[in-house]
Scaffold this active site. Structure first.
Site, PDB file in Angstrom:
ATOM      1  N   ALA A 176       0.848  -1.186   0.000  1.00 52.54           N
ATOM      2  CA  ALA A 176       0.000   0.000   0.000  1.00 52.54           C
ATOM      3  C   ALA A 176       0.886   1.239   0.000  1.00 52.54           C
ATOM      4  O   ALA A 176       2.093   1.165   0.241  1.00 52.54           O
ATOM      5  CB  ALA A 176      -0.926   0.007   1.212  1.00 52.54           C
ATOM      6  N   MET A 177       0.266   2.394  -0.251  1.00 50.37           N
ATOM      7  CA  MET A 177       0.981   3.670  -0.249  1.00 50.37           C
ATOM      8  C   MET A 177       0.095   4.730   0.386  1.00 50.37           C
ATOM      9  O   MET A 177      -1.106   4.790   0.111  1.00 50.37           O
ATOM     10  CB  MET A 177       1.376   4.073  -1.668  1.00 50.37           C
ATOM     11  CG  MET A 177       2.217   5.336  -1.746  1.00 50.37           C
ATOM     12  SD  MET A 177       2.782   5.689  -3.435  1.00 50.37           S
ATOM     13  CE  MET A 177       3.974   4.357  -3.654  1.00 50.37           C
ATOM     14  N   HIS A 222      -1.423   0.829   9.344  1.00 50.54           N
ATOM     15  CA  HIS A 222      -0.117   1.400   8.998  1.00 50.54           C
ATOM     16  C   HIS A 222      -0.277   2.603   8.072  1.00 50.54           C
ATOM     17  O   HIS A 222       0.299   3.674   8.321  1.00 50.54           O
ATOM     18  CB  HIS A 222       0.747   0.326   8.332  1.00 50.54           C
ATOM     19  CG  HIS A 222       2.117   0.783   7.958  1.00 50.54           C
ATOM     20  ND1 HIS A 222       3.216   0.563   8.750  1.00 50.54           N
ATOM     21  CD2 HIS A 222       2.576   1.458   6.869  1.00 50.54           C
ATOM     22  CE1 HIS A 222       4.286   1.072   8.173  1.00 50.54           C
ATOM     23  NE2 HIS A 222       3.921   1.626   7.023  1.00 50.54           N
ATOM     24  N   GLU A 223      -1.051   2.428   7.014  1.00 52.57           N
ATOM     25  CA  GLU A 223      -1.190   3.522   6.053  1.00 52.57           C
ATOM     26  C   GLU A 223      -1.953   4.700   6.658  1.00 52.57           C
ATOM     27  O   GLU A 223      -1.628   5.860   6.384  1.00 52.57           O
ATOM     28  CB  GLU A 223      -1.882   3.026   4.781  1.00 52.57           C
ATOM     29  CG  GLU A 223      -1.174   1.868   4.087  1.00 52.57           C
ATOM     30  CD  GLU A 223       0.309   2.105   3.858  1.00 52.57           C
ATOM     31  OE1 GLU A 223       0.707   3.259   3.594  1.00 52.57           O
ATOM     32  OE2 GLU A 223       1.085   1.131   3.948  1.00 52.57           O
ATOM     33  N   HIS A 258       0.301   6.778   8.863  1.00 45.45           N
ATOM     34  CA  HIS A 258       1.195   7.658   8.102  1.00 45.45           C
ATOM     35  C   HIS A 258       0.612   9.063   7.950  1.00 45.45           C
ATOM     36  O   HIS A 258       1.348  10.004   7.625  1.00 45.45           O
ATOM     37  CB  HIS A 258       1.449   7.077   6.711  1.00 45.45           C
ATOM     38  CG  HIS A 258       2.657   6.197   6.625  1.00 45.45           C
ATOM     39  ND1 HIS A 258       3.872   6.534   7.184  1.00 45.45           N
ATOM     40  CD2 HIS A 258       2.850   4.998   6.012  1.00 45.45           C
ATOM     41  CE1 HIS A 258       4.752   5.580   6.930  1.00 45.45           C
ATOM     42  NE2 HIS A 258       4.166   4.632   6.230  1.00 45.45           N
ATOM     43  N   GLU A 279       8.870   5.227   8.340  1.00 45.22           N
ATOM     44  CA  GLU A 279       8.493   3.823   8.181  1.00 45.22           C
ATOM     45  C   GLU A 279       8.739   3.006   9.449  1.00 45.22           C
ATOM     46  O   GLU A 279       7.889   2.229   9.874  1.00 45.22           O
ATOM     47  CB  GLU A 279       9.229   3.204   6.991  1.00 45.22           C
ATOM     48  CG  GLU A 279       8.842   3.794   5.642  1.00 45.22           C
ATOM     49  CD  GLU A 279       7.364   3.644   5.313  1.00 45.22           C
ATOM     50  OE1 GLU A 279       6.639   2.908   6.027  1.00 45.22           O
ATOM     51  OE2 GLU A 279       6.916   4.276   4.341  1.00 45.22           O
TER      52      GLU A 279
END
Length: 697
Positions: free
Chosen positions: A74-75, A109-110, A113, A132
């Site tokens: 993913a981003m 997680h994404e 961010h 990260e």
């Protein structure tokens, strides 16, 4: 921008701050029913981050989109997270418990961010672990908090450490070894490594260990107060945590602690204890050193927090100081240090590195008797698991170094029986404790690696445990059956995990004795299963043991799910990761390259077969006839023509070719040289193979 014929699951929420937000998960038509878990995970992430770190969602609209042809998991694009569908889509019929857990973690997680990566970002690429490593730590903490119970939290921690040892420790000792904050790079795509992510997360965890949970939260608060909206460095983060905790074990050693960012390699910590009956003292001598890595010959001592306790020979925790504390944090920051504990009446058993408090290799020289005390009585679940792993590892390594067939002792078998039948241990913990160390991790303990000898030893150990505990496995299988609807909660997932391990061991034993009952039961369970975890578990029991019913089961599985790409990926991966028997797995993989459903163009599909064989099946890959290396070279070059980033990942299967025994070593080098000789090789792959070749010179 993501364009396509997409539909969205929508949810409106109101946060603690009283603000309303619209959440949307976009996917292709037909996949909408598989997005409920992702949406629930996103909501849980928002709630957790606001509660734990006081970090609210700052957008009126937050979107997630899933696409199948995406190289990464993913981003975290601000407001529009892009996901590989494998990290987003789940239903009980098509996703396993592990898939549900992985999706929850990656969605979190994404989202995390949004603050650690977007609101505060990196000054330059060399600071990548600032976002990260910190965000991996945050998603690990989230997963443990979501798990709830101490035992479930321990299972999460054990799984994280297993992943670290399987992927990052070999990286630290291989051709691509680099610091958490590298000082140079050739290809930025090769920058996204287990060292930057997982080891970076362990560095953040050590901050929390040194300043405490509340101290860490205070440091995070100061970090955002100072740097919200800025592009900063790892040093800025370290300074904020230290400044929020003046006089702490961190702030008084900050410069030394920051060596974790600049030094590559995994530190080796040695511990030796001596008891003096006359003075009633126990002296613990600690030392550390870090092996040389490419470009870094001389290493300085690191700051290593060692959470520890002492037990007597009956497993009773001993007080470590006048306050009666039975656990404390020792801080090793010199090459050698000595700690003396008073009022210790008899030789204790040290329990060191509890919770895996630092990413190091520990050598404490404990005897089997001492390890059994820890496995049976330690209050720290991680060290209970670790003691069992070390007991198994010691036996495997002894057989390998002696060049003899492995024979498990009765004492070890009985200790495993005790774990399996223990009334107070959770099924999820039992499943982990009864799983032998992986072949790649065993290889890390050896100076010269013979993959086939390691595989033979592990297979022998599994066969002996399957036979000796036959009745116990059968009882465990029956005791962990579930009725009612599927839920991926920790308790239910643990029961399914233990039942599937028990079934696999029963089929393995049946294969040796010629009994057809348990393979038949596995096939029936495969057909009747109401969820993918049980169905795939039963299929794996047949495939991994080479049962005759594996063939028809594989055909039936493919027929059932041929239109679901993510499930077909599982079908390919299961066959490529099966334990090698007489070359059958390797030959099967070669034939699967020609399967009409296989393509190198889709990253998930290519990984399911190529990475599964080359990176996760050492015995099938490392062949005496070098066919595995020829296969690797062919496929790396083929993938490199269209997807250099994926090719470079597969190329890393050869990072540690130089430690292989002959004839593997020479054949592996020849294959690496063949790839390196291609004139138009991508920069992604060229960096990997040239560094690999240099490591053996």
């Amino acid at each position: 921008v993501v364009a396509g014929d997409l539909v969205a699951r929508e949810q409106r929420i109101r946060t603690r701050a009283g603000k309303d937000h619209l959440l949307q998960v976009y996917v292709r038509r037909g996949d909408l029913e598989k997005t409920e878990h992702a949406m629930n995970s996103l909501i849980a992430s928002i709630v957790w981050d606001e509660a734990r770190f006081k970090l609210p969602l700052d957008l009126e609209r937050f979107m997630v989109v899933g696409v199948s042809d995406f190289n990464m998991g993913a981003m975290e694009n601000k407001g529009l997270n892009i996901f590989n569908t494998s990290a987003l889509l789940a239903s009980p019929a098509t996703a396993t418990d592990a898939d549900f857990s992985r999706i929850e973690s990656i969605v979190a997680h994404e989202y995390f961010h949004n603050w650690t990566g977007n609101r505060v970002t990196c000054r330059d690429w060399f600071q990548l672990s600032l976002k990260e490593g910190l965000t991996v730590f945050r998603d690990q903490e989230f997963s443990m908090d979501m798990a709830g119970t101490p035992s479930a939290r321990a299972v999460c921690r054990i799984q994280d450490v297993r992943g670290l040892r399987a992927m990052q420790f070999p990286e630290d000792s291989g051709a691509m070894a680099h610091p958490v904050r590298p000082d140079s790079y050739s290809e930025i795509n090769n920058f996204y490594t287990a060292t930057v992510y997982e080891k970076g997360a362990e560095v953040v965890r050590m901050y929390q260990t040194l300043v405490g949970r509340q101290g860490f939260e205070a440091g995070m608060k100061l970090y955002f107060e100072r740097h919200d909206g800025q592009a900063v460095t790892c040093d800025d983060f370290a300074q904020a945590i230290a400044d929020a905790n003046p006089g702490s074990e961190l702030s008084t050693r900050l410069d030394t602690f920051k060596r974790w960012y600049s030094q590559a390699g995994t530190p080796r910590v040695k511990a030796h204890g001596e008891h003096d009956a006359v003075s009633r003292t126990y002296t613990l001598r600690l030392s550390q050193h870090t092996p040389a890595t490419p470009g870094q010959g001389d290493k300085q001592p690191q700051v290593v927090p060692i959470v520890m306790g002492l037990l007597d020979r009956h497993g009773v925790a001993l007080p470590l100081n006048a306050n009666g504390d039975t656990e404390q944090v020792l801080v090793l920051d010199q090459a050698e240090q000595t700690v003396v504990f008073e009022n210790i009446d008899s030789e204790p058993v040290p329990s060191l590195l509890r919770g895996f408090s630092a990413p190091v290799v520990l050598d404490d020289g404990l005897s089997d008797a001492a390890l059994l005390v820890l496995m049976r009585h330690d209050s720290d679940p991680f060290n209970r698991w670790e003691a069992g792993q070390r007991l198994a590892l010691n036996r495997i390594l002894h057989a390998l170094r002696a060049g003899q067939p492995l024979q498990l002792s009765n004492a070890f078998i009985e200790s495993m029986r005790g774990v399996l039948n223990h009334p107070d241990l959770d099924p999820a913990f039992k499943e982990l404790a009864l799983t032998l160390p992986g072949e790649a991790y065993i290889a890390e303990q050896l100076d010269v690696v013979d993959p086939q000898a390691i595989h033979a030893a592990v297979m022998a150990a599994q066969q002996q445990l399957a036979s000796a505990l036959r009745d116990d496995w059968a009882a465990a299988f029956e005791a962990n059956q579930l009725t009612g609807g599927y839920t991926p909660d920790p308790v239910s997932s643990g029961k399914r995990a233990l039942a599937n391990v028990a079934l696999s061991m029963l089929v393995l034993d049946a294969q040796a004795t010629g009994d057809g009952v348990w393979p038949g039961k596995a096939y029936q369970r495969f057909k009747d299963a109401s969820n993918m975890t049980d169905r795939l578990g039963a299929l794996a029991a047949l495939v991994n043991t080479g049962a005759e019913l594996a063939g028809p089961a594989l055909e039936r599985f493919h027929a059932l799910f041929k239109d679901d790409a993510l499930v077909v990926d599982k079908w390919f991966a299961l066959q490529a990761r099966a334990p090698e028997r007489e070359g059958r797995v390797f030959n099967r993989v070669r034939s699967l390259l020609k399967h009409p459903d296989f393509t190198l163009k889709n990253p998930n599909r290519a990984r399911s077969l190529l990475a599964s064989l080359c990176m996760f099946n050492p015995a099938a890959f490392h062949r005496a006839d070098a066919a595995g290396y020829v296969f690797w070279a062919e496929q790396v070059l083929a993938v490199d023509a269209t997807n250099p980033q994926l090719a470079s990942r597969i190329a890393r299967a050869m990072d540690r070719w130089a430690v292989l025994a002959e004839p593997y070593r020479s054949a592996a080098r020849e294959a690496v040289a063949r790839v390196a000789a291609k004139p138009d090789l991508s920069s992604d792959v060229r960096e990997i193979v040239e560094r690999a070749l240099a490591s053996g010179s």
